[in-house]
Design a protein around this motif. Sequence first.
Motif, PDB file in Angstrom:
ATOM      1  N   LYS A   1      67.688 -25.494  12.911  1.00 40.50           N
ATOM      2  CA  LYS A   1      68.882 -25.946  12.203  1.00 40.50           C
ATOM      3  C   LYS A   1      70.104 -25.744  13.096  1.00 40.50           C
ATOM      4  CE  LYS A   1      67.101 -24.530   7.716  1.00 40.50           C
ATOM      5  NZ  LYS A   1      67.500 -24.156   6.371  1.00 40.50           N
ATOM      6  N   VAL A   2      71.146 -26.498  12.812  1.00 40.53           N
ATOM      7  CA  VAL A   2      72.450 -26.267  13.432  1.00 40.53           C
ATOM      8  C   VAL A   2      73.330 -25.682  12.336  1.00 40.53           C
ATOM      9  CG1 VAL A   2      74.461 -27.276  14.549  1.00 40.53           C
ATOM     10  CG2 VAL A   2      72.156 -28.125  15.092  1.00 40.53           C
ATOM     11  N   ILE A   3      73.762 -24.440  12.562  1.00 45.20           N
ATOM     12  CA  ILE A   3      74.561 -23.704  11.584  1.00 45.20           C
ATOM     13  C   ILE A   3      75.829 -23.224  12.270  1.00 45.20           C
ATOM     14  CG2 ILE A   3      74.616 -21.716  10.029  1.00 45.20           C
ATOM     15  CD1 ILE A   3      71.496 -21.936   9.990  1.00 45.20           C
TER      16      ILE A   3
ATOM     17  N   TRP B   1      69.715 -22.868  15.787  1.00 51.31           N
ATOM     18  CA  TRP B   1      68.871 -21.722  15.465  1.00 51.31           C
ATOM     19  C   TRP B   1      67.460 -22.212  15.154  1.00 51.31           C
ATOM     20  CZ3 TRP B   1      70.765 -16.639  14.686  1.00 51.31           C
ATOM     21  CH2 TRP B   1      72.148 -16.505  14.693  1.00 51.31           C
ATOM     22  N   THR B   2      66.468 -21.471  15.606  1.00 46.22           N
ATOM     23  CA  THR B   2      65.086 -21.738  15.223  1.00 46.22           C
ATOM     24  C   THR B   2      64.542 -20.487  14.563  1.00 46.22           C
ATOM     25  OG1 THR B   2      64.742 -23.323  17.009  1.00 46.22           O
ATOM     26  CG2 THR B   2      62.769 -22.330  16.048  1.00 46.22           C
ATOM     27  N   GLY B   3      63.928 -20.666  13.407  1.00 48.58           N
ATOM     28  CA  GLY B   3      63.371 -19.519  12.695  1.00 48.58           C
ATOM     29  C   GLY B   3      63.148 -19.828  11.235  1.00 48.58           C
ATOM     30  N   TRP B   4      63.249 -18.787  10.438  1.00 53.11           N
ATOM     31  CA  TRP B   4      63.092 -18.859   8.987  1.00 53.11           C
ATOM     32  C   TRP B   4      64.426 -18.440   8.386  1.00 53.11           C
ATOM     33  CZ3 TRP B   4      59.541 -17.263  12.442  1.00 53.11           C
ATOM     34  CH2 TRP B   4      58.253 -17.813  12.355  1.00 53.11           C
ATOM     35  N   PHE B   5      64.850 -19.099   7.312  1.00 55.91           N
ATOM     36  CA  PHE B   5      66.204 -18.929   6.805  1.00 55.91           C
ATOM     37  C   PHE B   5      66.213 -18.596   5.319  1.00 55.91           C
ATOM     38  CE2 PHE B   5      66.233 -21.531  10.533  1.00 55.91           C
ATOM     39  CZ  PHE B   5      67.296 -21.044  11.268  1.00 55.91           C
TER      40      PHE B   5
END
Length: 187
Positions: A77-79, A84-88
């Motif tokens: 995602k772009v936050i 960011w790459t991962g779990w949110f």
Amino acid sequence: MASAHRPLVIGHRGAPGYLPEHSLESYRLALRQGVDALETDVVMTSDGVMVLRHENELSRTTDVASRLEFAERRTTKVISGKKWTGWFTEDFTFPELLSLGAPTTSQPIITLDTLLLLVADESQRRGRRVGLHVEVKHPTYFASIGLPVTETLLQTLADHGVDAWNSLPGLPTQRLWLQSFDEAWVR
């Protein structure tokens, strides 16, 4: 209580030099150490619960990467302008977050509601107002995906008798600070 002659002492994420940040035990220790206010960071879950975390990405502070049932939720995602790459958090319900373990401790993820109850109880017990700094993480991003951070935050504070005008029934002036590094949100 802080005065003009004494600095304001803030327990930033509790007392993380001693205990895991954003844990109930860390906040309690900071209070025992005599802080004037607690600082916390809030993010949201998919079911609209405000949880205390420095970031909404979960892999550095939970065991989510080793949980096969959540493997398909790994994403990029772009936050706030950063990739960011991962779990949110926003891809999990609060009960799902509670099922996650921490890599080195067994500290559960707690809600803003829980911290507000602690602040009210400790203020009453100590006979002095414990202040609260709430840093809202990525509010524009959360709003863009349909999670109304501002409304949820203000309603949560109101549910606990705290409002943005710094009042709390039955106690002297509440010290409440709302902050964010999201320029669009603070305007």
